[in-house]
Design an enzyme around this catalytic site. Sequence first.
Site, mmCIF file in Angstrom:
data_model
loop_
_atom_site.group_PDB
_atom_site.id
_atom_site.type_symbol
_atom_site.label_atom_id
_atom_site.label_comp_id
_atom_site.label_asym_id
_atom_site.label_seq_id
_atom_site.Cartn_x
_atom_site.Cartn_y
_atom_site.Cartn_z
ATOM 1 N N PHE A 243 0.797 -1.193 -0.098
ATOM 2 C CA PHE A 243 -0.182 0.192 -0.181
ATOM 3 C C PHE A 243 0.901 1.213 -0.017
ATOM 4 O O PHE A 243 0.411 2.236 0.492
ATOM 5 C CB PHE A 243 -1.037 0.041 1.262
ATOM 6 C CG PHE A 243 -1.551 -1.327 1.428
ATOM 7 C CD1 PHE A 243 -2.579 -1.676 0.162
ATOM 8 C CD2 PHE A 243 -1.543 -2.210 2.261
ATOM 9 C CE1 PHE A 243 -3.097 -3.150 0.338
ATOM 10 C CE2 PHE A 243 -1.986 -3.632 2.394
ATOM 11 C CZ PHE A 243 -2.852 -3.930 1.532
ATOM 12 N N ILE B 85 1.941 -7.522 -5.387
ATOM 13 C CA ILE B 85 1.899 -7.247 -3.914
ATOM 14 C C ILE B 85 0.229 -7.394 -3.461
ATOM 15 O O ILE B 85 0.077 -7.261 -2.434
ATOM 16 C CB ILE B 85 2.137 -5.786 -3.400
ATOM 17 C CG1 ILE B 85 1.240 -4.979 -4.300
ATOM 18 C CG2 ILE B 85 3.823 -5.557 -3.950
ATOM 19 C CD1 ILE B 85 1.575 -3.272 -3.819
ATOM 20 N N THR C 199 -2.066 -7.591 -5.919
ATOM 21 C CA THR C 199 -3.057 -6.938 -7.149
ATOM 22 C C THR C 199 -3.281 -7.966 -8.179
ATOM 23 O O THR C 199 -4.294 -7.879 -8.720
ATOM 24 C CB THR C 199 -2.133 -5.858 -7.623
ATOM 25 O OG1 THR C 199 -0.866 -6.466 -8.186
ATOM 26 C CG2 THR C 199 -1.907 -4.684 -6.915
ATOM 27 N N GLU D 233 -5.815 2.166 -6.342
ATOM 28 C CA GLU D 233 -5.885 3.192 -5.421
ATOM 29 C C GLU D 233 -7.253 3.904 -5.426
ATOM 30 O O GLU D 233 -7.734 4.455 -4.507
ATOM 31 C CB GLU D 233 -4.846 4.283 -5.640
ATOM 32 C CG GLU D 233 -3.331 3.540 -5.324
ATOM 33 C CD GLU D 233 -2.257 4.240 -5.866
ATOM 34 O OE1 GLU D 233 -1.624 4.944 -4.871
ATOM 35 O OE2 GLU D 233 -1.774 3.916 -6.603
#
Lengths: 322, 676, 162
Positions: free
Chosen positions: B224, B449, B451, B639
């Site tokens: 993040f 990560i 995603t 995001e």
Amino acid sequence: MKQFEYARAASPADAVRRFEPGTMYLGGGTNLVDLMRLGVAQPDRLVDVSHLPLDAIEQDGDRLRIGAAVRNTDLAAHPLVRVRYPMLARAVLAGASGQVRNMATIGGNLLQRTRCGYYQDVTRPCNKRRPGSGCPAIEGDHGNLAILGASDSCVATHPSDMAVALAALGAEVHVTGPGGDRVIPMPGLHRLPGDTPERDTVLEPGDLITAVELPAPPPGPSIYRKVRERASFAFALVSIAAALDLRDGVVRDCRIALGGVAHVPWRAERAEQALIGGQATGEAFLAAAEAELELARPLPRNAFKVPLARNLIVRTLEELAS
Amino acid sequence: MNRIEGRVKVTGLATYAAEYPVEGVTYAYPVQSQVAKGRIARVDDREALAMPGVLAVLSSERPPELAPEAEGELALFQSREVAYRGQIVAAVVADTYENARAAAAVVRVEYQPQAHDVHLSTEHPGLYRPKTVNPGFPTDTGHGDVEAGLAAAATTIDVTYTTPVLHNNPMEPHASLAYWDDLGRLMVYDASQGATSGRDIIARTFGLPRDAVRVVARHVGGGFGSKGTTRPQAVLAAMAAREVGRPVKIALTRHQMYDVTGYRTPTIQRLRLGADADGRLTALEHVAYEQSSTVEEFAEQTAVPGRVMYGTPALRTAHRLVRLDVATPSWMRAPGECPGMYALESAMDELAYAAGLDPVELRVLNDPETEPGSGRPFSSRNLVGCLREGARRFDWERRDPQPGVRRDGEWLIGTGVAASTYPARRMPSKAVVAAQDGEFLVQIAAADIGTGARTVLTKIAAETLGVAPDQVHVEIGDSDLPDAFLAGGSMGTASWGSAVFRACEDFQRDGKEGHADTAEEIAKDAELARHAFGAQFAEVRVNAVTGEVRVSRLLGVFAAGHIMDATLARSQFIGGMTMGLGMALMEETYTDEEFGGFLRRDLAQYHIPANADVPNLEAVWLEEEDEELNPMGSKGIGEIGIVGTAAAIGNAVFHAAGHRVRDLPITPAKILMPRF
Amino acid sequence: MDITLQVNGVSRAVDVDPRMSLLDLLRERLALIGPKKGCDHGQCGACTVLIDGRRANSCLALAVAMDGSEIVTVEGLAEGEALHPLQAAFIEHDAFQCGYCTPGQLCSAAGMLGEPGPSAVTEDLRADPELTPAEIRERMSGNLCRCGAYPNIVTAIAEVAP
């Protein structure tokens, strides 16, 4: 974590025999291991009492005896607790997580230490952890600390939900220790901080909780309710355990205990006294709540707990009365 | 198609940074500063060195050598100055984790403390105008006359919002495992969002050629943003490994993460808006006040959304920063847009109420033709479509705007809306495709990560090559693979996908090997405003007795180009929205003004949403065709889900309870005591 | 200290430092990296394993205190190549993103499905409730997921729940 010795006790008497200064009893470990890792607890020796045969829940007439090593999950799931002491079952279920409840014992739950951020950080002052070092929470981070019974030395709160229900129920805590066996009635196990906040309870060194005994449940309906901003897995901002017995609109008996407001599970005796024998009306509930909260000495960032506790007392009594 | 690494993740075989089996591994544990500002007089490590299993103590007493280029938080032990409480000032290396940690507790650091200042305010004398704001935007922008616009307005609002310190808190703590091989090459398994950039930073820090460093991050437990830049533990592991001549593993504790792995700056944001009698904006001013450390300047781009969102004849956006004795803030999911849109979209709701307009209609009315800040045309913009679709699904037409009037027992009920936006950019990357035993091997130093990068790149390669996905093997997470941009700024898939797409095209010329470097292609991209947009709708229940707020329904409608994988996209959107829910209602790190540093540095006191907080969450999207983005026609989606969520929830709380909380998080305290 | 425990059905005798957690024993000594260290204080659930059949935070258990226990980690859920139904459902419903909380979620779910009694959201304490989505959410709240996969986790568990 500091190096320590580890031994399993064979019996409660054996545990007490093994006790010497620097010893701590290990139950489920959910708070003690946490505190050891933080450096807050630094025992030289752990005596593991989690395997002692203190894990039974037994009926004794209209009383219920709960072994100190009973896991929180098993207490809340026990048929007699669910039916006869719903307030207690709900309080236990409101605490921590499924995993923690599987590990944590009843004795350990009662002996949890505060979650005050200063207490948990060994690099900052804290009178509870290092007597005489000061209480930075009073000027600092006290948003979830005590409004009742606090002192200039300490504004910590007791974190347990279960203890709040036990305080309302008037449970008895059975203790064995170097000085022999004794029984401590709740809410008398825990103590206010005064100028010795390092002591959470009236237990003496070497004392071991062996059981919690519940008297017959209070007449009338009962409730445990917990307020928190996260919907689960969070300590209480304020919680309440309450029971109300009415006849013809008159309060015959009443039990109110608050969590998240004091160094102890706070039995609201002033409110109870104000109610017993009187009419069960909204005005009476509000007057009782206010009588109790007259004692409150909030700090700037926890002042919200006063209206929160008041609202909670009133609403809970209204619900019990209906 | 399910996630490619699904099986290894559910069987516990996926290997994260601290989990690689390495012969002879040792453990490092950091010692953190106990003063917020000062100078280290002396580090006494004698007791620690005498402890069982201890191999070394590192500190500024004997600064381990780093290159002169080592900078900021990575220049470990190079200076005796302490910039903030919690800074790493020493470290112990030992044979076991238990021994390292126990010895770290007895390293005595003597300080010459100085008075510290950790308090952000709009009156701070140290406030200044940074040269640019992250990642290079102009600090202040504007056009027209804001004062005149406000003076001419039929309705104005002038409001200030504050947001607290927020921590990324990925579930995997930052960890690194490093060793130097026989040829002097440095190997670092790192919890990193970018192997290429991580390698470059570590090489520069140690003064090594880039090919003398290898960074591997095959699985990363969330980031993040906090793993987007190399963190001190990677440098410490490499430094310690050189010192003891053995592999060194370091996994930061959750507590340590709060101090040395970045956080979102607290913000104070003043919004002044004016609208004419029809509701058209006459002026929009957004000024953000933020903090950084004395170690590094990080200026979050909080006021940039005003440059994108609404048409106005007068616009001013500005950022002011103050360097305090605090840890260095950094990227946290949607830096800039996330806190900035909380304030802007709350202010738009306030303006709608002040003007007597529906908040959806106010936004539709002010939807601009071109990007307000730049005048550039949009490659595509479907904010209005998102608002309309969300309104339809949320039955918005039947909403009574009156605040504080819907009640279900103890619960007050309200609904709110906010817009979302996030830039759609891409960055140069390289990729290679090769045929191998009837299969296709795609190599690129991308990062997954969480995603689904591995999965979506497989799909892109398979579709471009015209083969089945199970014939394609995508290799990522290793700096020895072709250089790639990091997983950040919602640019991963657009950047890596472009490279993989071109490499696959190149492959098809001879069927043997394909190469791509998208630097030239991206340099030629037209000057357009490229953004994803969205609309978030929230229904909340506010308890009149306790002040508790529960989100009973959250809907996000997004327009983010071509959605390449519906399952992965939905997961990204709802994940972002969940983090936005946390921001709205519970997330906050307490800054200790007396002693410096942070308190509540754990997951018991810093509350992130739990499962019980997220009952009804939907994410849907409008498919867009936009050929000005990249070969896939996609916009980033990592995001935008968090952007606007907190405002939608805050606006719903106002609608439910009838009073406006302008200070996040919206806790029971602030509901029960409106002036709290 | 010498201890012996059953780990995923295999007896393991190890000499442990009393300070070592069960979690660190599994990860650093027994090469079982499935249980994750997310907070090391029982606040996130990533380290969840089954101890004597019950879900527990392995970070809060001292390894020495586990002498004689039976431990099941996520590595022990599958039967050879055949995934546990929860594992299959997690993949099918995309119930994870980064995957770091996943082993803990799975062990927690496996333990939770066998746990008796009511939860904090059960209306009637006397009856054993059906595992509605609300019940699953409450019972799984000891497992934090920062990626926000909760709705998918609930769907996956509901599919397997009796």
